[in-house]
Write an enzyme that holds these catalytic residues in place. Structure first.
Site, short mmCIF file in Angstrom:
data_model
loop_
_atom_site.label_atom_id
_atom_site.label_comp_id
_atom_site.label_asym_id
_atom_site.label_seq_id
_atom_site.Cartn_x
_atom_site.Cartn_y
_atom_site.Cartn_z
CD GLU A 1 -2.48 1.19 2.78
OE1 GLU A 1 -2.76 0.11 3.34
OE2 GLU A 1 -2.76 2.29 3.27
NE ARG B 1 -0.64 8.42 5.19
CZ ARG B 1 -0.52 7.75 6.32
NH1 ARG B 1 0.37 8.11 7.21
NH2 ARG B 1 -1.30 6.71 6.55
CB THR C 1 -3.59 8.37 2.66
OG1 THR C 1 -2.68 7.60 3.46
CG2 THR C 1 -3.97 9.61 3.47
CE LYS D 1 -5.50 0.86 7.21
NZ LYS D 1 -4.57 0.97 6.11
O1 LIG Z 1 -0.34 6.29 9.39
C1 LIG Z 1 0.03 5.23 9.70
C2 LIG Z 1 -0.09 4.04 8.85
O2 LIG Z 1 -1.40 3.76 8.65
C3 LIG Z 1 0.60 2.89 9.42
O3 LIG Z 1 0.64 2.93 10.79
P1 LIG Z 1 1.99 2.57 11.53
O4 LIG Z 1 3.04 3.55 11.03
O5 LIG Z 1 1.70 2.76 12.97
O6 LIG Z 1 2.33 1.18 11.14
C1 LIG Z 2 -4.12 4.68 7.57
C2 LIG Z 2 -4.03 4.17 6.24
O1 LIG Z 2 -3.72 3.04 6.02
C3 LIG Z 2 -4.28 5.04 5.17
O2 LIG Z 2 -3.77 6.15 5.24
O3 LIG Z 2 -5.00 4.68 4.23
#
Ligand SMILES: O=C[C@H](O)COP(=O)(O)O
Ligand SMILES: CC(=O)C(=O)O
Length: 212
Positions: free
Chosen positions: A45, A49, A73, A133
């Site tokens: 994924e 961002r 995101t 999710k």
């Molecule tokens: O913003 C965070 C992502 O969704 C992944 O989370 P993480 O960095 O805690 O694994």
């Molecule tokens: C949180 C996550 O996985 C996302 O930004 O889509």
């Protein structure tokens, strides 16, 4: 919808951990994805961002053999369309909005929408979503929270993400309503910046071995 859910499940079943990537430098996207695939993590994924995220999705989708490229995101229909156009095969969002559900109906790429409460999960179930999710997993109640949902929301599967690492991943992966977890720990910023692809392959292999 059933076919889209089955396609999503087949992607999420490829591995116990979906790497969640924030790509700052486009040049790192392909070698990073190759390193993850070499360690057994094929579904990847890439979050929208950073300014290079769409180009990174396109490069990984075109150039990395064995990778299944997803976009994360995704916050609105414009993101959804741009990610699909770039080659994303699955689409992930930290939450859900009515606009995003409409966008998901307009595209073939499967949608993994986010939920963090019983009510949000119930709204998604009513929309036909059986896979979602759980974000931010640790902060929203962790494995104990998800375990508590397994009986009342039987049939719903979750991909918890947020605050998960090699240390606590099995707390989630051992639950009957968890299909996989997501996490950024398999691609630490320092190893990416150093181009330590062998180190990333090692982290990916360790993650893959969690459920071996
Ligand atoms: O913003 C965070 C992502 O969704 C992944 O989370 P993480 O960095 O805690 O694994
Ligand atoms: C949180 C996550 O996985 C996302 O930004 O889509």
């Amino acid at each position: 919808m059933i076919e889209k859910t089955e396609r999503l499940l087949s992607v999420l079943k490829l591995q116990p951990v979906v790497p969640v990537l924030i790509i700052e430098d486009l040049a790192t996207a392909v070698p990073l994805a190759r390193a993850l695939v070499a360690g057994g993590l094929k579904a990847i994924e890439i979050t929208l961002r950073t300014p290079v995220a769409l180009a990174a999705i396109e490069a990984v989708a075109k150039e990395v053999e064995g990778a299944v490229t997803g976009a994360g995101t995704i916050l609105n229909p414009e993101h959804y369309a741009a990610a699909v156009e770039a080659g994303a095969q699955f689409i992930v969002s930290p939450g859900t909005t009515p606009d995003l559900l409409d966008a998901a109906d307009d595209h073939e790429a499967s949608f993994l929408p986010g939920a963090s409460t019983a009510s949000e999960a119930m709204i998604l179930r009513a929309e036909g979503y059986d896979v979602m999710k759980f974000f931010p997993a640790e902060q929203a109640g962790g494995a104990a929270f998800l375990k508590a949902l397994s009986s009342p929301l039987a049939g719903t599967l979750f991909c918890p993400t947020g605050g998960i690492s090699l240390k606590n991943a099995m707390d989630y992966l051992s639950l009957s309503n968890v299909i996989c977890v997501g996490g950024s720990w398999v691609a630490p910023r320092e190893l990416v910046a150093a181009g330590d692809w062998a180190g990333i392959t090692k982290l990916a292999s360790e993650a893959c071995a969690l459920t071996a």
